[in-house]
Design a protein around this motif. Structure first.
Motif, short mmCIF file in Angstrom:
data_model
loop_
_atom_site.label_atom_id
_atom_site.label_comp_id
_atom_site.label_asym_id
_atom_site.label_seq_id
_atom_site.Cartn_x
_atom_site.Cartn_y
_atom_site.Cartn_z
N VAL A 13 18.70 34.86 -2.61
CA VAL A 13 20.07 34.35 -2.45
C VAL A 13 21.07 35.49 -2.27
O VAL A 13 21.11 36.44 -3.08
CB VAL A 13 20.50 33.51 -3.68
CG1 VAL A 13 21.85 32.85 -3.42
CG2 VAL A 13 19.45 32.48 -4.04
N ALA A 45 16.66 28.27 -5.92
CA ALA A 45 17.66 29.27 -5.53
C ALA A 45 18.88 29.21 -6.47
O ALA A 45 19.42 30.24 -6.89
CB ALA A 45 18.09 29.06 -4.08
N ARG A 46 19.31 28.00 -6.81
CA ARG A 46 20.45 27.84 -7.73
C ARG A 46 20.13 28.41 -9.12
O ARG A 46 20.95 29.08 -9.74
CB ARG A 46 20.82 26.36 -7.85
CG ARG A 46 21.41 25.76 -6.57
CD ARG A 46 21.73 24.28 -6.79
NE ARG A 46 22.14 23.62 -5.57
CZ ARG A 46 23.38 23.62 -5.07
NH1 ARG A 46 24.33 24.27 -5.71
NH2 ARG A 46 23.65 22.97 -3.96
N LEU A 85 20.10 32.27 -8.96
CA LEU A 85 21.46 32.81 -8.87
C LEU A 85 22.14 32.79 -10.24
O LEU A 85 22.82 33.75 -10.62
CB LEU A 85 22.27 32.00 -7.86
CG LEU A 85 23.70 32.50 -7.62
CD1 LEU A 85 23.70 33.82 -6.87
CD2 LEU A 85 24.52 31.45 -6.86
N TRP A 133 26.50 26.27 0.15
CA TRP A 133 25.19 26.84 0.42
C TRP A 133 24.79 26.70 1.88
O TRP A 133 25.04 25.68 2.51
CB TRP A 133 24.13 26.18 -0.47
CG TRP A 133 24.25 26.58 -1.90
CD1 TRP A 133 25.19 26.15 -2.80
CD2 TRP A 133 23.44 27.52 -2.59
NE1 TRP A 133 25.01 26.76 -4.01
CE2 TRP A 133 23.94 27.60 -3.92
CE3 TRP A 133 22.34 28.29 -2.22
CZ2 TRP A 133 23.37 28.45 -4.87
CZ3 TRP A 133 21.76 29.12 -3.17
CH2 TRP A 133 22.27 29.20 -4.48
N HIS A 177 18.76 32.16 1.35
CA HIS A 177 19.97 31.32 1.28
C HIS A 177 21.21 32.21 1.20
O HIS A 177 21.17 33.31 0.62
CB HIS A 177 19.93 30.41 0.06
CG HIS A 177 18.86 29.38 0.08
ND1 HIS A 177 19.03 28.13 0.62
CD2 HIS A 177 17.57 29.43 -0.35
CE1 HIS A 177 17.91 27.44 0.50
NE2 HIS A 177 17.01 28.20 -0.08
#
Length: 267
Positions: free
Chosen positions: A123, A167-168, A171, A182, A205
């Motif tokens: 990310v 990915a969230r 991060l 996103w 991402h």
């Protein structure tokens, strides 16, 4: 005399005939084709497709070949897995079919499903107000250095519903950031092989304007991460040129910067 004139003409034709033929074969079609193209473009308003629209990444991923996997054996399991892959290679001009063994790496800690590639995410976080990114700085044991990079991690089936959820989570854990807008940096449904000898595939991402998370998810036990805010585009490119970032992070950064330019975030 008539004989001498005939000989002169024959001699002249023998000299110039090859030149005339070459001109007809190579030059005339080029002139006609160019004129045709200009006229056609003006009349039909045709748009010439770019390479990316005529040769998609999916075409490349599905190129036919005659290599056959004979078997996969897990030789080591720890934080990573080492798999001995036995492949039947197709015949070549100097040899027939032959069996080759490869040692390949699976980035997942332990996984019994060897038919499907393991997945990872990375990310790039961007602040549209300051026009800067948030990176991380951490110890990388293989090169025995502390380098800059991006938040990244493995997609864990028992923990993440899909790549975006993973990915969230990464991060939040590594950059203490959440939310934001996103953007997937590859075509929909496409992940990219990490390396020739690694089965894990990565999805990059971009997130724009994520917010600070005051009570983030905890890091893994082995992780010791410093969060670096306010990194400019030029500083990122300098890090890449100086080797102050691994290949996967550098690749994701360049994709993100290209997308930010498309979005008008940077010039």
């Amino acid at each position: 005399s008539l004989c001498s004139e005939t000989s002169y003409v024959s001699l002249t034709m023998s000299i110039f005939k090859p030149m005339i033929i070459r001109w007809i074969i190579f030059v005339v079609p080029t002139i006609v084709g160019t004129a045709d193209g200009v006229v056609g473009a003006n009349l039909k308003n045709e748009v010439v497709p770019s390479i990316s629209t005529t040769v998609s990444s999916q075409d490349g991923r599905n190129r036919p070949h005659n290599y056959k996997i004979l078997k996969d054996e897990i030789k080591y399991t720890g934080w990573r897995q080492i798999i001995r892959r036995t492949v039947l290679a197709p015949p070549r001009p100097h040899h027939g079919e032959k069996v080759i063994e490869f040692d390949i790496i699976d980035q997942s800690k332990s996984r019994n499903d060897l038919e499907n590639s393991s997945r990872a995410v990375i990310v790039f976080a961007w602040n549209s107000s300051t026009k800067t990114a948030t990176l991380i700085r951490e110890y990388m044991p293989a090169c025995h250095r502390i380098l800059n990079g991006l938040a990244a991690g493995i997609v864990e089936g028992d923990k993440h519903e899909d790549d975006l959820v993973a990915a969230r989570f990464e991060l939040e854990e590594e950059c203490h950031l959440g939310g934001g807008t996103w953007h997937r940096l590859t075509e929909e449904g496409i992940s990219v092989p990490m390396d020739k000898y690694v089965v894990t595939e990565v999805t990059p991402h971009l997130v724009i304007d994520p917010c600070h998370v005051p009570d983030p998810r905890p890091l893994d036990d082995e992780e010791d991460i410093e969060i670096i805010h306010g990194v400019t585009e030029e500083e990122i490119r300098q890090m890449i040129r100086e080797g102050d970032m691994n290949l996967v992070s550098a690749w994701a950064c360049l994709l993100a910067l290209d997308r930010l330019r498309e979005l008008g975030e940077i010039k």
